[in-house]
Write an enzyme that holds these catalytic residues in place. Structure first.
Site, PDB file in Angstrom:
ATOM      1  N   HIS A 125       9.597 -23.603   9.895  1.00  0.00           N
ATOM      2  CA  HIS A 125       8.649 -24.191  10.840  1.00  0.00           C
ATOM      3  C   HIS A 125       7.192 -24.037  10.422  1.00  0.00           C
ATOM      4  O   HIS A 125       6.368 -24.896  10.732  1.00  0.00           O
ATOM      5  CB  HIS A 125       8.817 -23.581  12.230  1.00  0.00           C
ATOM      6  CG  HIS A 125      10.148 -23.856  12.833  1.00  0.00           C
ATOM      7  ND1 HIS A 125      10.427 -23.573  14.149  1.00  0.00           N
ATOM      8  CD2 HIS A 125      11.287 -24.376  12.323  1.00  0.00           C
ATOM      9  CE1 HIS A 125      11.684 -23.921  14.409  1.00  0.00           C
ATOM     10  NE2 HIS A 125      12.220 -24.401  13.311  1.00  0.00           N
ATOM     11  N   THR A 147       3.194  -1.044   8.774  1.00  0.00           N
ATOM     12  CA  THR A 147       3.679  -1.908   9.860  1.00  0.00           C
ATOM     13  C   THR A 147       3.866  -3.357   9.433  1.00  0.00           C
ATOM     14  O   THR A 147       4.514  -4.125  10.135  1.00  0.00           O
ATOM     15  CB  THR A 147       2.688  -1.915  11.036  1.00  0.00           C
ATOM     16  OG1 THR A 147       1.446  -2.461  10.576  1.00  0.00           O
ATOM     17  CG2 THR A 147       2.486  -0.514  11.611  1.00  0.00           C
ATOM     18  N   GLY A 148       3.250  -3.762   8.343  1.00  0.00           N
ATOM     19  CA  GLY A 148       3.241  -5.165   7.931  1.00  0.00           C
ATOM     20  C   GLY A 148       2.097  -5.938   8.556  1.00  0.00           C
ATOM     21  O   GLY A 148       1.805  -7.063   8.144  1.00  0.00           O
ATOM     22  N   CYS A 202       3.443  -2.807   4.044  1.00  0.00           N
ATOM     23  CA  CYS A 202       2.587  -1.680   4.399  1.00  0.00           C
ATOM     24  C   CYS A 202       3.330  -0.903   5.477  1.00  0.00           C
ATOM     25  O   CYS A 202       4.526  -1.110   5.675  1.00  0.00           O
ATOM     26  CB  CYS A 202       1.184  -2.119   4.823  1.00  0.00           C
ATOM     27  SG  CYS A 202       1.032  -3.021   6.382  1.00  0.00           S
ATOM     28  N   ASP A 241       0.869  -1.171   0.000  1.00  0.00           N
ATOM     29  CA  ASP A 241       0.000   0.000   0.000  1.00  0.00           C
ATOM     30  C   ASP A 241       0.909   1.225   0.000  1.00  0.00           C
ATOM     31  O   ASP A 241       2.138   1.103  -0.127  1.00  0.00           O
ATOM     32  CB  ASP A 241      -0.975  -0.032   1.188  1.00  0.00           C
ATOM     33  CG  ASP A 241      -0.314   0.232   2.532  1.00  0.00           C
ATOM     34  OD1 ASP A 241       0.932   0.295   2.622  1.00  0.00           O
ATOM     35  OD2 ASP A 241      -1.055   0.375   3.523  1.00  0.00           O
ATOM     36  N   HIS A 242       0.327   2.397   0.160  1.00  0.00           N
ATOM     37  CA  HIS A 242       1.117   3.632   0.148  1.00  0.00           C
ATOM     38  C   HIS A 242       2.140   3.669   1.279  1.00  0.00           C
ATOM     39  O   HIS A 242       3.229   4.203   1.115  1.00  0.00           O
ATOM     40  CB  HIS A 242       0.197   4.854   0.225  1.00  0.00           C
ATOM     41  CG  HIS A 242      -0.689   4.843   1.440  1.00  0.00           C
ATOM     42  ND1 HIS A 242      -1.798   4.013   1.540  1.00  0.00           N
ATOM     43  CD2 HIS A 242      -0.620   5.524   2.598  1.00  0.00           C
ATOM     44  CE1 HIS A 242      -2.365   4.205   2.710  1.00  0.00           C
ATOM     45  NE2 HIS A 242      -1.676   5.116   3.376  1.00  0.00           N
ATOM     46  N   ARG A 269       8.020 -32.783  12.232  1.00  0.00           N
ATOM     47  CA  ARG A 269       7.001 -32.405  13.216  1.00  0.00           C
ATOM     48  C   ARG A 269       6.285 -31.118  12.826  1.00  0.00           C
ATOM     49  O   ARG A 269       5.133 -30.899  13.185  1.00  0.00           O
ATOM     50  CB  ARG A 269       7.619 -32.273  14.606  1.00  0.00           C
ATOM     51  CG  ARG A 269       8.557 -31.088  14.778  1.00  0.00           C
ATOM     52  CD  ARG A 269       9.197 -31.077  16.178  1.00  0.00           C
ATOM     53  NE  ARG A 269       9.971 -29.890  16.426  1.00  0.00           N
ATOM     54  CZ  ARG A 269      11.216 -29.693  16.039  1.00  0.00           C
ATOM     55  NH1 ARG A 269      11.855 -30.635  15.349  1.00  0.00           N
ATOM     56  NH2 ARG A 269      11.850 -28.574  16.325  1.00  0.00           N
ATOM     57  N   HIS A 270       6.963 -30.275  12.041  1.00  0.00           N
ATOM     58  CA  HIS A 270       6.354 -29.021  11.605  1.00  0.00           C
ATOM     59  C   HIS A 270       5.241 -29.271  10.594  1.00  0.00           C
ATOM     60  O   HIS A 270       4.258 -28.534  10.551  1.00  0.00           O
ATOM     61  CB  HIS A 270       7.422 -28.091  11.025  1.00  0.00           C
ATOM     62  CG  HIS A 270       8.546 -27.845  11.980  1.00  0.00           C
ATOM     63  ND1 HIS A 270       8.379 -27.176  13.173  1.00  0.00           N
ATOM     64  CD2 HIS A 270       9.848 -28.197  11.930  1.00  0.00           C
ATOM     65  CE1 HIS A 270       9.534 -27.126  13.809  1.00  0.00           C
ATOM     66  NE2 HIS A 270      10.444 -27.742  13.075  1.00  0.00           N
TER      67      HIS A 270
END
Length: 155
Positions: A100, A69-70, A67, A10-11, A134-135
């Site tokens: 993981h 903050t993400g 963005c 985004d901007h 296991r993941h």
């Protein structure tokens, strides 16, 4: 590297997306830029959806979203079944998200990290692979949650 990356911002993440593009170009990594193409205000869910749908369809193996903050793009992308978008602002999380959690979309925030760190996060994220074992059982449980709430067959 034969992976194809779907990319958008985004901007608030426009300049950081530019750094990611430079990194991808310098390393010969194929990508498609789904926008935005300026710092004019737009709605981040629109761009997160474009990348998430492109990854879900299989046309692109991985995605990167930016963005301010993400956080917003991660929340929006994770609404699409089969998407495991991971917000990473350090290399440890970037590696772990792939090894993981089999993350298929990386999200980052322009107002949180600088361009040098972002490039290193992308490098580590792209170089890391799902460890399975296991993941795999845990990622399968995520897919089962999606199915429980009508998320289709996942990916």
């Amino acid at each position: 590297m034969s992976v194809r990356i779907a990319l958008a911002a985004d901007h608030g993440g426009f300049r950081l997306k530019g750094e990611v593009i430079s990194f991808l170009q310098e390393n010969g990594i194929a990508y498609h830029d789904f926008g935005t193409y300026s710092e004019e205000a737009v709605d981040y869910p629109d761009f997160a959806l474009l990348v998430a749908e492109a990854v879900r369809s299989g046309e692109y193996q991985l995605g990167i979203l930016c963005c301010g903050t993400g956080i917003g793009v991660a929340i929006a992308a994770n609404k699409v079944p089969g998407i495991r978008a991971a917000l990473c602002h350090d290399t440890f999380s970037a590696r772990a998200s792939r090894e993981h959690n089999d993350a298929n979309i990386l999200t980052m925030g322009q107002r949180v990290i600088g361009p040098g760190l972002a490039r290193e996060i992308v490098r580590v994220w792209l170089a890391s692979e799902f460890a399975g074992g296991r993941h795999a059982r845990r990622v399968a449980k995520i897919t089962e949650i999606e199915k429980k709430y009508g998320g289709g067959n996942g990916r």
